[in-house]
Design an enzyme around this catalytic site. Structure first.
Site, PDB file in Angstrom:
ATOM      1  CB  ALA A   1      -0.905  -0.002   1.233  1.00  0.00           C
ATOM      2  CG  ASP A   2       2.566   5.179  -1.522  1.00  0.00           C
ATOM      3  OD1 ASP A   2       3.639   5.069  -0.915  1.00  0.00           O
ATOM      4  OD2 ASP A   2       2.121   6.270  -1.937  1.00  0.00           O
ATOM      5  CB  THR A   3      -1.002   6.368   2.849  1.00  0.00           C
ATOM      6  OG1 THR A   3      -1.632   5.103   3.044  1.00  0.00           O
ATOM      7  CG2 THR A   3      -1.960   7.461   3.309  1.00  0.00           C
TER       8      THR A   3
END
Length: 176
Positions: free
Chosen positions: A73-75
């Site tokens: 994931a990347d936020t």
């Protein structure tokens, strides 16, 4: 012998780990050494965060070649088209929070699920509105809740309620 968990979380984030643990999903952790700086910002925040999530998954696949399903994931925090990454200093964190004070920003998380050559990507956007915050208050907040490893300089679960006025959308998205 024991089977390796089917799900590989490609992250060293304690927040992402705790979300999976909360939902009782068995997983193993492999941290990705993907160089996020290798991807230039293209002006489209969703496409950018998806590229970063995919880069992390492909790096883990290339180095470790696990049998299971790789989840990465990347936020990113976005305000007025600008990306707020992790602050480089406490002063920088205060400056970021000052900009976001009394405003609404977007928190975008992109996910990549990769197994062999099968890939699924997805993303979620949550709107977060900060209260009107005086600088003295922000300084205390930044010192109390060490915010240097968090995009935008804040964490929703560590004292986030002290600065967040409202959230529209998924809270888990902001947490991890």
């Amino acid at each position: 012998g024991r089977m390796e968990p089917y799900l590989i979380l490609g992250s060293s984030s304690p927040r992402r780990k705790s979300i999976l643990q909360y939902f009782r999903i068995p997983f193993t952790c492999i941290s990705s050494d993907f160089g996020e700086q290798s991807i230039p910002y293209c002006g489209d925040p969703i496409a950018y965060s998806e590229k970063l999530a995919l880069g992390k998954a492909k790096t883990i696949q290339a180095i470790h070649n696990p049998k299971g399903l790789i989840l990465t994931a990347d936020t990113i925090v976005v305000y007025q088209g600008k990306i707020f990454n992790k602050p480089t200093s406490l002063e920088h964190a205060v400056a970021m929070l000052k900009t976001l004070s009394n405003q609404t920003h977007s928190v975008i998380t992109s996910l990549a699920l990769l197994q062999n050559d099968q890939l699924i990507t997805g993303n979620e956007t949550t709107q977060v509105t900060f209260s009107q915050l005086p600088e003295t208050y922000l300084r205390k907040y930044v010192k109390a809740f060490s915010s240097l490893d968090k995009c935008g300089g804040y964490s929703i679960q560590d004292g986030g309620g002290l600065i967040v006025h409202s959230i529209t959308g998924c809270t888990y998205n902001v947490q991890g």
